[in-house]
Each structure stands twice: as structure tokens, then as C-alpha cells.
Design a protein around this motif. Structure first.
Motif, mmCIF file in Angstrom:
data_model
loop_
_atom_site.group_PDB
_atom_site.id
_atom_site.type_symbol
_atom_site.label_atom_id
_atom_site.label_comp_id
_atom_site.label_asym_id
_atom_site.label_seq_id
_atom_site.Cartn_x
_atom_site.Cartn_y
_atom_site.Cartn_z
ATOM 1 N N UNK A 55 0.833 -1.204 0.000
ATOM 2 C CA UNK A 55 0.000 0.000 0.000
ATOM 3 C C UNK A 55 0.866 1.251 0.000
ATOM 4 N N UNK A 56 0.385 2.275 -0.676
ATOM 5 C CA UNK A 56 1.122 3.536 -0.729
ATOM 6 C C UNK A 56 2.009 3.673 -1.942
ATOM 7 N N UNK A 57 2.108 2.622 -2.755
ATOM 8 C CA UNK A 57 2.937 2.742 -3.960
ATOM 9 C C UNK A 57 2.259 3.665 -4.961
ATOM 10 N N UNK A 58 3.052 4.169 -5.901
ATOM 11 C CA UNK A 58 2.495 4.992 -6.962
ATOM 12 C C UNK A 58 2.337 4.148 -8.226
ATOM 13 N N UNK A 93 3.142 14.922 2.620
ATOM 14 C CA UNK A 93 4.556 15.157 2.320
ATOM 15 C C UNK A 93 4.773 15.581 0.870
ATOM 16 N N UNK A 94 4.005 14.970 -0.044
ATOM 17 C CA UNK A 94 4.213 15.217 -1.465
ATOM 18 C C UNK A 94 2.850 15.272 -2.151
ATOM 19 N N UNK A 95 2.343 16.459 -2.331
ATOM 20 C CA UNK A 95 1.003 16.611 -2.894
ATOM 21 C C UNK A 95 0.955 16.361 -4.397
ATOM 22 N N UNK A 96 2.124 16.193 -5.047
ATOM 23 C CA UNK A 96 2.153 15.874 -6.473
ATOM 24 C C UNK A 96 1.961 14.381 -6.707
ATOM 25 N N UNK A 97 2.561 13.576 -5.849
ATOM 26 C CA UNK A 97 2.549 12.132 -6.065
ATOM 27 C C UNK A 97 1.205 11.519 -5.671
#
Length: 170
Positions: A55-58, A93-97
Motif C-alpha cells: 500500500x502507498x505505492x504509486x 509530504x508530497x502533494x504531487x505524487x
């Protein structure tokens, strides 16, 4: 000389079994199954499995893990999100990803698939029995070689570099 002929025959049988298995797996990939959430195709449930295991992968990581293009992975995620099985989210932490996780319904399918894997693995184990370390090492090297050749062929054909055999096109 007999030993060499027997080895060639055994290798040919191994290659024939590999092709037969690939054909069966290709057919298997067309059969939808229910893992507790309605019918899903193997490509869908294997995507759910990958997301459930990490879970959490892109999407880029998912594509690499699945051995498919980023576009194919993105398309599959969109389909599964539409079915309410996978959700996309952004971290603080990273609103793009865009990250991926299973929905509660997706977890039901994941657990059902994991149970099926246990059943399939048991059936294979029942046929081959307990192997020694050397046998496992040999089988791993054979399957790794098959996987490497399959990946090479896909890459070569996708790039347009047709594979040539002694008799012409492969």
C-alpha cells in the motif's frame, strides 16, 4: 551420444511445456472470477494483489512490479477505482505524487485472492513434494531464464527489432 540426444529431447519437452503453459495462462487470463466482490479478471485481481502487498505505492512502482507499461497500470488503476476497489490519494509530504491503496471492498478481494493462491500453491506442492535446496535452486534458475527471455522478446518486439531464427522470423 545417447546422453546428448536424451538431453536435447528433454530440453525440447521443457520448451514445449513452457509454451503449453503460456497458452493455458493466456486462456486463464480471459476467465473472470469472484473473490468476494463480484467478477474480476486476473489482471484486475493481480493489480489488487500488488497494491494490497505494498500500500502507498504509486503507478510507476505498480507498473514496474506488474511488468507492464505505466500507461497500462494507470488505466487498470482507473478501472479498479471506478469499481470501488482501489483509491488514489495524495500524501501531505508530497502533494504531487498519487499513491494507491485498497478500499475495504478491495481488501475483501485481496483476501479472497490470497486464499486462492494458498490453495493453488498447495496443489502444486502436493504434486512436486518437498524438494531439496539444489532442486529449488535449479527450478529458480530455469524460471528466471524463461522470465528473462520473455521480457527480452517483449522488449524486442515492442521496439520493432524482430527476432530472427535460423529458419527466418521466429
Amino acid at each position: 551420444m545417447i546422453n546428448i540426444i536424451a538431453r536435447k529431447d528433454a530440453f525440447q519437452r521443457l520448451c514445449s511445456l513452457w509454451m503449453q503453459t503460456m497458452n493455458r495462462m493466456h486462456e486463464f487470463e480471459t476467465i473472470p472470477m469472484d473473490f468476494g466482490t463480484g467478477l474480476l479478471y486476473p489482471s484486475e485481481i493481480h493489480t489488487i494483489q500488488a497494491v494490497g502487498l505494498q500500500p502507498g505505492m504509486n503507478v510507476t512502482t505498480l507498473a514496474a512490479r506488474m511488468g507492464v507499461s505505466r500507461g497500462a497500470a494507470s488505466q487498470m488503476v482507473g478501472r479498479l477505482a471506478g469499481k470501488g476497489l482501489v483509491e488514489k490519494y495524495r500524501t501531505q509530504d508530497n502533494e504531487k505524487e498519487v499513491c494507491l491503496r485498497l478500499t475495504p471492498e478491495g481488501l475483501v478481494a485481496f483476501r479472497g485472492h490470497e486464499a486462492q493462491h494458498g490453495w493453488v500453491h498447495q496443489r502444486i506442492y502436493d504434486r512436486i513434494g518437498d524438494l531439496d535446496d539444489d532442486s529449488y535452486a535449479l527450478l529458480l534458475s530455469v524460471f528466471e531464464a524463461i522470465d528473462e527471455v520473455a521480457k527480452e522478446l517483449i522488449d524486442e518486439y515492442r521496439s520493432g527489432d524482430n527476432v530472427q531464427s535460423e529458419g527466418g522470423n521466429a
